[in-house]
Scaffold this active site. Structure first.
Site, PDB file in Angstrom:
ATOM      1  N   LYS A  84     -12.573   7.447   3.493  1.00 19.62           N
ATOM      2  CA  LYS A  84     -12.085   8.353   4.524  1.00 19.62           C
ATOM      3  C   LYS A  84     -12.678   9.749   4.390  1.00 19.62           C
ATOM      4  O   LYS A  84     -12.598  10.546   5.323  1.00 19.62           O
ATOM      5  CB  LYS A  84     -10.554   8.393   4.557  1.00 19.62           C
ATOM      6  CG  LYS A  84      -9.829   8.695   3.261  1.00 19.62           C
ATOM      7  CD  LYS A  84      -8.328   8.742   3.528  1.00 19.62           C
ATOM      8  CE  LYS A  84      -7.338   8.390   2.485  1.00 19.62           C
ATOM      9  NZ  LYS A  84      -7.437   8.170   1.154  1.00 19.62           N
TER      10      LYS A  84
ATOM     11  N   LYS B 277     -17.086  11.914  -7.691  1.00 21.26           N
ATOM     12  CA  LYS B 277     -16.452  13.061  -7.034  1.00 21.26           C
ATOM     13  C   LYS B 277     -17.009  14.380  -7.543  1.00 21.26           C
ATOM     14  O   LYS B 277     -17.091  15.348  -6.791  1.00 21.26           O
ATOM     15  CB  LYS B 277     -14.925  13.010  -7.173  1.00 21.26           C
ATOM     16  CG  LYS B 277     -14.333  11.823  -6.443  1.00 21.26           C
ATOM     17  CD  LYS B 277     -13.062  12.119  -5.672  1.00 21.26           C
ATOM     18  CE  LYS B 277     -12.775  10.942  -4.747  1.00 21.26           C
ATOM     19  NZ  LYS B 277     -11.469  10.869  -4.162  1.00 21.26           N
TER      20      LYS B 277
ATOM     21  N   LYS C  25     -19.104   2.275  -0.493  1.00 20.81           N
ATOM     22  CA  LYS C  25     -17.720   1.969  -0.120  1.00 20.81           C
ATOM     23  C   LYS C  25     -17.320   2.716   1.149  1.00 20.81           C
ATOM     24  O   LYS C  25     -17.690   3.884   1.319  1.00 20.81           O
ATOM     25  CB  LYS C  25     -16.808   2.397  -1.281  1.00 20.81           C
ATOM     26  CG  LYS C  25     -15.352   2.068  -1.112  1.00 20.81           C
ATOM     27  CD  LYS C  25     -14.505   2.691  -2.232  1.00 20.81           C
ATOM     28  CE  LYS C  25     -14.037   4.080  -1.856  1.00 20.81           C
ATOM     29  NZ  LYS C  25     -12.662   4.435  -2.260  1.00 20.81           N
TER      30      LYS C  25
HETATM   31  P1  ATP Z   1     -11.148   9.152  -0.642  1.00 24.91           P
HETATM   32  O1  ATP Z   1     -12.206   8.743   0.308  1.00 24.91           O
HETATM   33  O2  ATP Z   1     -10.393  10.390  -0.230  1.00 24.91           O
HETATM   34  O3  ATP Z   1     -11.573   9.152  -2.072  1.00 24.91           O
HETATM   35  P2  ATP Z   1     -10.090   6.532  -0.448  1.00 24.91           P
HETATM   36  O4  ATP Z   1     -10.377   6.144   0.954  1.00 24.91           O
HETATM   37  O5  ATP Z   1     -10.892   5.938  -1.536  1.00 24.91           O
HETATM   38  O6  ATP Z   1     -10.027   8.082  -0.576  1.00 24.91           O
HETATM   39  P3  ATP Z   1      -7.541   6.265  -1.847  1.00 24.91           P
HETATM   40  O7  ATP Z   1      -6.315   6.962  -1.436  1.00 24.91           O
HETATM   41  O8  ATP Z   1      -8.254   6.787  -3.010  1.00 24.91           O
HETATM   42  O9  ATP Z   1      -8.555   6.188  -0.629  1.00 24.91           O
HETATM   43  O10 ATP Z   1      -7.249   4.709  -2.034  1.00 24.91           O
HETATM   44  C1  ATP Z   1      -6.085   4.036  -1.645  1.00 24.91           C
HETATM   45  C2  ATP Z   1      -6.228   2.554  -1.882  1.00 24.91           C
HETATM   46  O11 ATP Z   1      -7.202   2.006  -0.976  1.00 24.91           O
HETATM   47  C3  ATP Z   1      -6.718   2.186  -3.276  1.00 24.91           C
HETATM   48  O12 ATP Z   1      -6.026   1.047  -3.724  1.00 24.91           O
HETATM   49  C4  ATP Z   1      -8.163   1.852  -3.086  1.00 24.91           C
HETATM   50  O13 ATP Z   1      -8.651   0.939  -4.036  1.00 24.91           O
HETATM   51  C5  ATP Z   1      -8.150   1.236  -1.702  1.00 24.91           C
HETATM   52  N1  ATP Z   1      -9.446   1.383  -1.034  1.00 24.91           N
HETATM   53  C6  ATP Z   1     -10.066   2.557  -0.722  1.00 24.91           C
HETATM   54  N2  ATP Z   1     -11.240   2.337  -0.084  1.00 24.91           N
HETATM   55  C7  ATP Z   1     -11.361   0.983   0.006  1.00 24.91           C
HETATM   56  C8  ATP Z   1     -12.369   0.119   0.567  1.00 24.91           C
HETATM   57  N3  ATP Z   1     -13.456   0.620   1.150  1.00 24.91           N
HETATM   58  N4  ATP Z   1     -12.181  -1.215   0.503  1.00 24.91           N
HETATM   59  C9  ATP Z   1     -11.068  -1.732  -0.079  1.00 24.91           C
HETATM   60  N5  ATP Z   1     -10.089  -0.970  -0.624  1.00 24.91           N
HETATM   61  C10 ATP Z   1     -10.217   0.362  -0.591  1.00 24.91           C
END
Ligand code: ATP
Ligand code: LTN
Length: 332
Positions: free
Chosen positions: A200, A115, A197
């Site tokens: 969003k 980040k 990964k």
């Molecule tokens: P950002 O993109 O804003 O960093 P994010 O999409 O990673 O956010 P978070 O709110 O940080 O979302 O994560 C919420 C949950 O979703 C966490 O348990 C995280 O491990 C899971 N998660 C996020 N992205 C993935 C993915 N691509 N595959 C599986 N689990 C995920």
């Protein structure tokens, strides 16, 4: 029997609409675990401001996140659903824990490195101490298990270290939690860059499928998904795009890779991609309907969140009092 159930805590940031990755890696497991565990689910708006947010939007997204979680099956009769900033104990415990967390341990966190590389103009101290706040979220509720995607594994290990260190210095205080990482779908990859990964906050919108994408958008994004020139539906390290689509298909159908390979033997990627889009649509479209219905009733959502905060606070405040006593804060 109620109080013999193990405790679960997890959180999600209201930084945007949830992706398919959030759903498969986290939220759908939150739903599935509700009957067997004492579950507490949190919308992590304090974590969200480690990246600059527009205030009005953050407020809106927080309510939307609540509506989407409810639409995904989180049941306020079974589980506690609340917003992090509504329970002051999170900030309070986070400070105490930060005073026994080594700087060096935080510098090793992958998420901080990623980040801060992504937002070089805003490498704030909150981004750095983010995992300490996350440890506080978990330890406040004496959670046994924390259902998360694999990207959060390192933060869970840090939480365990924080708990063990504190227990070592001040005597038994915290439950040392375990991560609960699903066997399939713990890391859904970007549809455009399958070595990254699905996230969003990706700038390429074709990389992710959002839970609120309409049917045509879902089909279009899968059709455009990056694959390879081999033309064969088969999993392997040399085929990250196809393997990722197979993980998604498997996560939504319960089918193993071998069964998926058999099912699509002799078919091209076009057919396979449409089949993946179909199972995703079938799951998300009814959730979208329920989401819209719920979002129309803001008073209901706010009542759920207010009651959730009250229930969370009762547990969290007890932990903070105990911790304040242990570290030697004068109590009057
Ligand atoms: P950002 O993109 O804003 O960093 P994010 O999409 O990673 O956010 P978070 O709110 O940080 O979302 O994560 C919420 C949950 O979703 C966490 O348990 C995280 O491990 C899971 N998660 C996020 N992205 C993935 C993915 N691509 N595959 C599986 N689990 C995920
Ligand atoms: N850091 C998590 C969100 C989160 C969380 C938590 C997850 C905040 N507090 C407590 C589990 C337990 C993320 O998904 N990025």
């Amino acid at each position: 029997m109620e109080n013999q159930k193990k405790r679960i805590l997890s959180g999600i940031q209201p930084t945007g609409t949830f992706t398919l990755g959030n759903y498969v890696g986290a939220v759908r497991n939150w739903d599935a675990l509700q009957d067997d565990y004492d579950c507490i689910y949190m919308i992590a708006n304090m974590h969200a401001i480690t990246v600059r947010q527009t205030p009005a939007e953050l407020r809106r997204k927080t309510r939307e996140a609540a509506a989407l979680l409810l639409a995904c099956g989180i049941d306020p009769e079974k589980s506690v659903l609340f917003v992090q900033s509504h329970v002051r104990a999170h900030a309070e415990l986070s400070w105490v824990l930060s005073c026994s967390t080594p700087f060096g341990e935080l510098t090793r966190m992958h998420q901080f490195k990623e980040k801060s590389a992504k937002h070089p103009e805003d490498i704030n101290a909150g981004l750095f101490t983010y995992p300490v706040l996350m440890a506080a979220d978990i330890l406040l509720y004496n959670a046994d298990l924390v259902p998360v995607g694999i990207d959060q594994k390192q933060h869970l290990e840090l939480t365990r270290n924080v708990a063990q260190r504190f227990n070592g210095i001040y005597g038994d205080t915290f439950v040392v939690p375990d991560a609960y990482i699903p066997k399939t779908g713990a890391k859904i990859m970007s549809l455009q860059e399958p070595d990254k990964k699905m996230s969003k906050s990706d700038t390429n919108v074709n990389g992710f499928v959002l839970m609120l994408d309409d049917a045509d958008t879902i089909v279009r994004k899968f059709k455009r998904a990056v694959t390879d020139s081999d033309g064969c539906v088969r999993a392997g390290d040399d085929k990250p795009g196809v393997t990722n689509l197979m993980s998604i298909y498997g996560a939504f159908t319960g089918k193993e890779f071998a069964a998926i390979e058999r099912e699509f033997e002799g078919h091209g990627y076009g057919d396979f991609k449409l089949a993946v889009a179909e199972v995703v649509k079938d799951k998300f479209l009814p959730i979208q309907q329920e989401y819209r219905r719920l979002l129309d009733d803001k008073a209901y959502i706010d009542t759920v969140l207010a009651q959730g905060a009250q229930r969370a606070e009762a547990i969290a405040n007890r932990t903070v009092s105990k911790v304040y006593r242990k570290v030697g804060f004068l109590q009057l």
